[in-house]
Scaffold this motif. Structure first.
Motif, PDB file in Angstrom:
ATOM      1  N   PRO A   1      28.630   0.940 -20.310  1.00 27.32           N
ATOM      2  CA  PRO A   1      28.618  -0.396 -19.715  1.00 27.32           C
ATOM      3  C   PRO A   1      27.293  -0.718 -19.043  1.00 27.32           C
ATOM      4  O   PRO A   1      26.510   0.174 -18.697  1.00 27.32           O
ATOM      5  N   ALA A   2      27.055  -2.016 -18.836  1.00 29.77           N
ATOM      6  CA  ALA A   2      25.873  -2.456 -18.104  1.00 29.77           C
ATOM      7  C   ALA A   2      25.969  -1.934 -16.685  1.00 29.77           C
ATOM      8  O   ALA A   2      27.062  -1.704 -16.156  1.00 29.77           O
ATOM      9  N   GLY A   3      24.851  -1.742 -16.047  1.00 32.67           N
ATOM     10  CA  GLY A   3      24.861  -1.219 -14.692  1.00 32.67           C
ATOM     11  C   GLY A   3      23.580  -1.539 -13.959  1.00 32.67           C
ATOM     12  O   GLY A   3      22.702  -2.246 -14.469  1.00 32.67           O
ATOM     13  N   HIS A   4      23.479  -1.009 -12.758  1.00 33.25           N
ATOM     14  CA  HIS A   4      22.302  -1.230 -11.921  1.00 33.25           C
ATOM     15  C   HIS A   4      21.730   0.108 -11.486  1.00 33.25           C
ATOM     16  O   HIS A   4      22.434   1.112 -11.428  1.00 33.25           O
ATOM     17  N   SER A   5      20.457   0.084 -11.154  1.00 26.63           N
ATOM     18  CA  SER A   5      19.770   1.265 -10.672  1.00 26.63           C
ATOM     19  C   SER A   5      18.766   0.825  -9.620  1.00 26.63           C
ATOM     20  O   SER A   5      18.617  -0.369  -9.361  1.00 26.63           O
ATOM     21  N   VAL A   6      18.085   1.766  -9.014  1.00 26.47           N
ATOM     22  CA  VAL A   6      17.071   1.460  -8.014  1.00 26.47           C
ATOM     23  C   VAL A   6      15.734   1.992  -8.491  1.00 26.47           C
ATOM     24  O   VAL A   6      15.636   3.126  -8.950  1.00 26.47           O
ATOM     25  N   LYS A   7      14.714   1.165  -8.365  1.00 24.85           N
ATOM     26  CA  LYS A   7      13.358   1.556  -8.751  1.00 24.85           C
ATOM     27  C   LYS A   7      12.519   1.649  -7.476  1.00 24.85           C
ATOM     28  O   LYS A   7      12.467   0.705  -6.689  1.00 24.85           O
ATOM     29  N   VAL A   8      11.884   2.787  -7.277  1.00 26.37           N
ATOM     30  CA  VAL A   8      10.977   2.987  -6.142  1.00 26.37           C
ATOM     31  C   VAL A   8       9.593   3.214  -6.714  1.00 26.37           C
ATOM     32  O   VAL A   8       9.378   4.133  -7.503  1.00 26.37           O
ATOM     33  N   SER A   9       8.646   2.352  -6.334  1.00 26.31           N
ATOM     34  CA  SER A   9       7.272   2.439  -6.839  1.00 26.31           C
ATOM     35  C   SER A   9       6.338   2.829  -5.713  1.00 26.31           C
ATOM     36  O   SER A   9       6.409   2.263  -4.611  1.00 26.31           O
ATOM     37  N   ALA A  10       5.442   3.762  -5.979  1.00 25.90           N
ATOM     38  CA  ALA A  10       4.457   4.174  -4.993  1.00 25.90           C
ATOM     39  C   ALA A  10       3.318   3.165  -4.947  1.00 25.90           C
ATOM     40  O   ALA A  10       2.867   2.668  -5.970  1.00 25.90           O
ATOM     41  N   GLY A  11       2.850   2.872  -3.741  1.00 27.38           N
ATOM     42  CA  GLY A  11       1.712   1.977  -3.550  1.00 27.38           C
ATOM     43  C   GLY A  11       0.398   2.723  -3.628  1.00 27.38           C
ATOM     44  O   GLY A  11       0.359   3.955  -3.756  1.00 27.38           O
ATOM     45  N   SER A  12      -0.689   1.994  -3.493  1.00 26.97           N
ATOM     46  CA  SER A  12      -2.024   2.569  -3.668  1.00 26.97           C
ATOM     47  C   SER A  12      -2.353   3.634  -2.631  1.00 26.97           C
ATOM     48  O   SER A  12      -2.964   4.661  -2.946  1.00 26.97           O
TER      49      SER A  12
ATOM     50  N   GLY B   1       0.796  -1.217   0.000  1.00 26.43           N
ATOM     51  CA  GLY B   1       0.000   0.000   0.000  1.00 26.43           C
ATOM     52  C   GLY B   1       0.832   1.272   0.000  1.00 26.43           C
ATOM     53  O   GLY B   1       0.331   2.337  -0.322  1.00 26.43           O
ATOM     54  N   TRP B   2       2.114   1.184   0.371  1.00 24.12           N
ATOM     55  CA  TRP B   2       2.928   2.385   0.500  1.00 24.12           C
ATOM     56  C   TRP B   2       4.020   2.477  -0.540  1.00 24.12           C
ATOM     57  O   TRP B   2       4.088   3.448  -1.277  1.00 24.12           O
ATOM     58  N   LEU B   3       4.923   1.499  -0.595  1.00 23.28           N
ATOM     59  CA  LEU B   3       5.984   1.579  -1.592  1.00 23.28           C
ATOM     60  C   LEU B   3       6.689   0.249  -1.773  1.00 23.28           C
ATOM     61  O   LEU B   3       6.552  -0.661  -0.965  1.00 23.28           O
ATOM     62  N   ALA B   4       7.411   0.163  -2.869  1.00 14.54           N
ATOM     63  CA  ALA B   4       8.250  -0.994  -3.169  1.00 14.54           C
ATOM     64  C   ALA B   4       9.582  -0.468  -3.696  1.00 14.54           C
ATOM     65  O   ALA B   4       9.620   0.506  -4.456  1.00 14.54           O
ATOM     66  N   VAL B   5      10.672  -1.089  -3.245  1.00 15.06           N
ATOM     67  CA  VAL B   5      12.013  -0.682  -3.644  1.00 15.06           C
ATOM     68  C   VAL B   5      12.722  -1.911  -4.169  1.00 15.06           C
ATOM     69  O   VAL B   5      12.746  -2.955  -3.511  1.00 15.06           O
ATOM     70  N   GLU B   6      13.286  -1.804  -5.380  1.00 14.59           N
ATOM     71  CA  GLU B   6      13.983  -2.949  -5.955  1.00 14.59           C
ATOM     72  C   GLU B   6      15.142  -2.498  -6.838  1.00 14.59           C
ATOM     73  O   GLU B   6      15.171  -1.368  -7.314  1.00 14.59           O
ATOM     74  N   ARG B   7      16.090  -3.406  -7.021  1.00 13.76           N
ATOM     75  CA  ARG B   7      17.250  -3.168  -7.876  1.00 13.76           C
ATOM     76  C   ARG B   7      16.875  -3.543  -9.305  1.00 13.76           C
ATOM     77  O   ARG B   7      16.227  -4.553  -9.539  1.00 13.76           O
ATOM     78  N   THR B   8      17.260  -2.718 -10.248  1.00 13.66           N
ATOM     79  CA  THR B   8      17.019  -3.013 -11.655  1.00 13.66           C
ATOM     80  C   THR B   8      18.353  -3.066 -12.386  1.00 13.66           C
ATOM     81  O   THR B   8      19.345  -2.502 -11.933  1.00 13.66           O
ATOM     82  N   SER B   9      18.366  -3.756 -13.510  1.00 17.69           N
ATOM     83  CA  SER B   9      19.586  -3.877 -14.310  1.00 17.69           C
ATOM     84  C   SER B   9      19.394  -3.174 -15.642  1.00 17.69           C
ATOM     85  O   SER B   9      18.302  -3.182 -16.217  1.00 17.69           O
ATOM     86  N   ARG B  10      20.476  -2.572 -16.116  1.00 22.93           N
ATOM     87  CA  ARG B  10      20.465  -1.946 -17.439  1.00 22.93           C
ATOM     88  C   ARG B  10      21.508  -2.639 -18.289  1.00 22.93           C
ATOM     89  O   ARG B  10      22.652  -2.845 -17.848  1.00 22.93           O
ATOM     90  N   ALA B  11      21.138  -2.981 -19.483  1.00 29.39           N
ATOM     91  CA  ALA B  11      22.057  -3.647 -20.394  1.00 29.39           C
ATOM     92  C   ALA B  11      23.077  -2.650 -20.949  1.00 29.39           C
ATOM     93  O   ALA B  11      22.838  -1.441 -20.968  1.00 29.39           O
ATOM     94  N   ALA B  12      24.207  -3.175 -21.381  1.00 30.34           N
ATOM     95  CA  ALA B  12      25.205  -2.327 -22.035  1.00 30.34           C
ATOM     96  C   ALA B  12      24.606  -1.800 -23.340  1.00 30.34           C
ATOM     97  O   ALA B  12      23.790  -2.466 -23.975  1.00 30.34           O
ATOM     98  N   ARG B  13      25.016  -0.612 -23.721  1.00 30.20           N
ATOM     99  CA  ARG B  13      24.461  -0.023 -24.939  1.00 30.20           C
ATOM    100  C   ARG B  13      25.457   0.954 -25.549  1.00 30.20           C
ATOM    101  O   ARG B  13      26.437   1.347 -24.911  1.00 30.20           O
ATOM    102  N   THR B  14      25.164   1.360 -26.746  1.00 32.00           N
ATOM    103  CA  THR B  14      25.997   2.329 -27.440  1.00 32.00           C
ATOM    104  C   THR B  14      25.335   3.694 -27.325  1.00 32.00           C
ATOM    105  O   THR B  14      24.131   3.834 -27.528  1.00 32.00           O
ATOM    106  N   GLY B  15      26.127   4.698 -26.973  1.00 31.16           N
ATOM    107  CA  GLY B  15      25.611   6.052 -26.864  1.00 31.16           C
ATOM    108  C   GLY B  15      26.464   7.001 -27.695  1.00 31.16           C
ATOM    109  O   GLY B  15      27.358   6.585 -28.431  1.00 31.16           O
TER     110      GLY B  15
END
Length: 95
Positions: free
Chosen positions: A77-88, A51-65
């Motif tokens: 390079p590939a890397g990680h990030s954090v995703k925070v989602s609001a609950g209802s 009902g409040w929030l969810a926090v999880e690690r996400t992965s990003r693939a390597a890419r050309t920029g």
């Protein structure tokens, strides 16, 4: 965007006054919460407070920029990030 903000010190003071706890106690609890969130995210464990929030690690693939100054292609390079989602309940409070 809202022009008002609440920093950690103000949040601790507000929670302490509403719960009749000392600011040191509330600050310790918040510090522990942040430590558990950081440890969980680093170990790829999703933390959910229904009902409040969810926090999880996400992965990003390597890419050309592209370098915006030179236009040269670069490899990101590939890397990680954090995703925070609001609950209802949090979404409902924002309405």
């Amino acid at each position: 965007m809202a022009d008002k903000s609440l920093n950690k010190t103000e949040l601790v003071a507000k929670i302490a006054s509403e719960t009749n706890q000392s600011q040191a106690t509330v600050g310790g609890v918040l510090d522990s919460l942040f430590a558990v969130l950081a440890d969980s995210v680093s170990n790829d464990v999703k933390v959910t407070i229904p009902g409040w929030l969810a926090v999880e690690r996400t992965s990003r693939a390597a890419r050309t920029g592209r370098n915006p100054q030179t236009g040269a292609e670069i490899q990101i390079p590939a890397g990680h990030s954090v995703k925070v989602s609001a609950g209802s309940k949090l979404k409902a409070a924002a309405k």
